[in-house]
Write a protein that holds these residues in place. Structure first.
Motif: not given
Lengths: 430, 430
Positions: B335-345, B358-363
């Protein structure tokens, strides 16, 4: 608080009409219609829809019943009181009472004539026959209906957010064009995109985006209804159908050779200033200008609608010089196959040499290229043309042989009469 | 037909309120609030807003009067009948009557307590003091108000179509993320973006886009109001404020060392299944897990909210193995600092090794980077934290020293008590 009344109102339509007004058409159609109403009201013409992009199989995409409903709906339209007031009272091209009372009275009582529709080889054969001033008003709504039914056919399978994102992308794409055009010094550009628009609402959005995004660089729209609603100038002068029909009616080769000039002589009687724009390419620009009477050189400008646009403008500049005119006082209107790159290129090339303005059409109001799978929303080349007048076939040669129309023997005769030599074929995208 | 009633209704507001409901907040706030209401209702706490991105000078951007109006409006909010019915009647995490009658009765009568606002060095000092269960409910609306007022300040100068294109671009950007995420096998992602959203309407749009675009891969939203309106799961368990306040209240080092486990013991009493998620990083993940009682290893999962997320998950997996648990039966929530690349990785790295969500926040809810001049809409790192409890300062160490909070001497004491050694500093973007 949902707007129940609006929702109920919308549900009352059996169909969602594409064309909801007789002035949802190009302004030049109305100018030409008035001219035809005065000079050739009894000429009988046939207009026919032609899809030059055979790979887009319209009859497979569009349900015949839906198409008929849309066309039938257009036949129920009448000029509304507010539309009539606008046409009678508005100043067009700096002129009050552009439309004469006798024409307005006729227009107020007009219903569009019947149509003839058949399917053949995956295409629709859609024709309109009757008196010229009535039939000619079918051209733009017929094109707009087919273009939008094709859009709807493609959009039907999409989800609500997928749709919203599609339009988000199209808006972004257009805005990027606006941001580039904003940097073009001295730009003057008008919307000429009614006939091949993605949809009415989209054209209306595009016009509003140009109003805000381009400011004074945006000169107006060819769409009379949108010009009225958005309070911008209605733009347009005349089109190929005038010389095509006048030429078809000619009784001899001599009359044929004179016909395109007769069109402009009639126009000269009615209009002045920025409405005196020559469209020289119907039977080849070079020959047309070479044989043109001197009074035509004093007209305000020339519209370049086929062939290589830069070459066309160079030809016009040379012609004005030869006739003792200062090209810097003249206007060249580019209106064929424009997009941002071409507008930038032509602006740079002719800056300071001639006044330039742009009639931006399909790539303004229908650039959905690359936005859906299989590019199923890419624009295609649909036209609706006068194909005969009083039983005689019409011919168009244009400066691009790929845009030529008419029976082969007549094309050959016209080429001979108008002295058209070799031409360079250019791909017709839209 | 304009919707006159809606327009009149909207004009009745003196302000355009940003937060219009007490449940426009993160679901876990309500879960924690119920727990606090039961176990520590009389604890007095202070929450304070902290802008970690000093370059965004909120007090220069946002008018103090407007900010006060928004905060005052939030104080007028009461739980509505429909909201109460939803909280009482809905099934959350598979459980009926998640919220007990005594808590609901208290909540139905709740008005948020007063706030204290000052300007200093271009920033707002905004603090809330009072009983823990009341004050804690300020965190999310306070953040949402400041985030959205900042957005509004930047948007104020923009034209109507410029605005529409801005949102078109943001929609396109999000949809491109959706299209990439759609290809991630076995993905489970929830919206955690309430606190740092661009605006309420934008978060609501994002959630609806994920519902359509991701289907079953979208598991729900942390926003309780949006979960109710869009009929998706409300997602969330517990946060740092519980161990921070429990720890601040500890009377000795021994009590302090036990405090984070006491939090979870209280939680264990109340919740089971997917609500049993460990948040181990408040005082360092390594030490927390090493010293954890065995019953914690039987909990469902671990949420990784700071430090290198892959390392955090590896640590969790090792810990479960050491405690005789099968990691493939366990859940890791990033849940920290996620965006698509990180989620994929992270999805690729942990597929088949542990369950991942995933808890996808600000991005998700505030990615306007690169869309306006000067990147004036880029998200920034605003938090609202418990800074004291019953007069004692709170401390957070986290797995990233850049996220540490608290007075230096207390930080040193906590590091000693929790045996936190060297940590790697990571940039905090949001």
């Amino acid at each position: 608080m949902a707007d129940i009344a609006t929702r109920v109102y919308n549900h009352k339509w059996k169909i969602d009409p594409i064309v909801r007004s007789l002035i949802d058409t190009d302004f030049y159609k109305l100018l030409m219609c008035q001219s035809v109403f005065r000079n050739r009201a009894d000429t009988r013409v046939t207009f026919s829809l032609i899809n030059r992009t055979k790979s887009v199989r319209l009859a497979d995409l569009i349900d015949e019943g839906e198409l008929r409903e849309q066309l039938d709906h257009i036949r129920t339209l009448r000029l509304s009181r507010g539309e009539s007031t606008f046409l009678r009272g508005n100043t067009f091209y700096g002129k009050r009472q552009m439309f004469r009372p006798d024409f307005m009275e006729w227009f107020e009582n007009l219903a569009l004539p019947d149509y003839h529709l058949e399917k053949r080889d995956g295409q629709y054969e859609l024709t309109f026959e009757g008196r010229w001033p009535e039939v000619m008003l079918w051209e733009i709504p017929a094109l707009a209906v087919l273009m939008e039914l094709r859009s709807r056919a493609v959009l039907r399978a999409m989800g609500r957010f997928e749709l919203q994102v599609l339009y988000a992308r199209a808006m972004t794409k257009l805005w990027e064009k606006v941001e580039r055009l904003r940097r073009v010094e001295g730009l003057r550009v008008a919307d000429f995109g009614t006939r091949r628009r993605h949809s009415f609402l989209w054209q209306d959005w595009c016009v509003q985006a140009l109003i805000e995004g381009l400011g004074d660089k945006f000169t107006g729209t060819s769409n009379c209804l949108i010009a009225m609603r958005r309070e911008v100038e209605a733009i347009g002068t005349n089109a190929h159908e005038l010389p095509m029909v006048y030429s078809a009616l000619a009784r001899s080769d001599e009359e044929l050779a004179r016909a395109p000039y007769q069109v402009l002589a009639d126009w000269h009687e009615e209009h002045d200033g920025n409405l005196r724009i020559i469209l020289p390419d119907t039977y080849g620009t070079e020959g047309f200008l070479r044989r043109a009477p001197d009074w035509l050189a004093r007209w305000t400008g020339i519209r370049i609608d086929s062939g290589d646009p830069a070459e066309g403008a160079e030809t016009a500049i040379r012609w004005w010089r030869d006739r003792g005119e200062d090209p810097r006082e003249k206007l060249v209107i580019f209106s064929d196959g424009l997009d941002v790159e071409k507008i930038e290129e032509l602006s740079a090339r002719f800056a300071g040499r001639v006044k330039v303005s742009f009639g931006w059409g399909t790539m303004l109001t229908n650039d959905f290229r690359g936005l859906v799978a299989g590019d199923a929303l890419a624009p295609f080349s649909l036209v609706c043309k006068a194909v005969s007048a009083d039983g005689r076939p019409t011919v168009k040669l244009s400066d691009n042989p790929n845009k030529a129309m008419g029976p082969a023997d007549e094309v050959a005769r016209y080429k001979r009469v108008f002295g058209v030599g070799n031409q360079v074929a250019r791909e017709v995208v839209v």
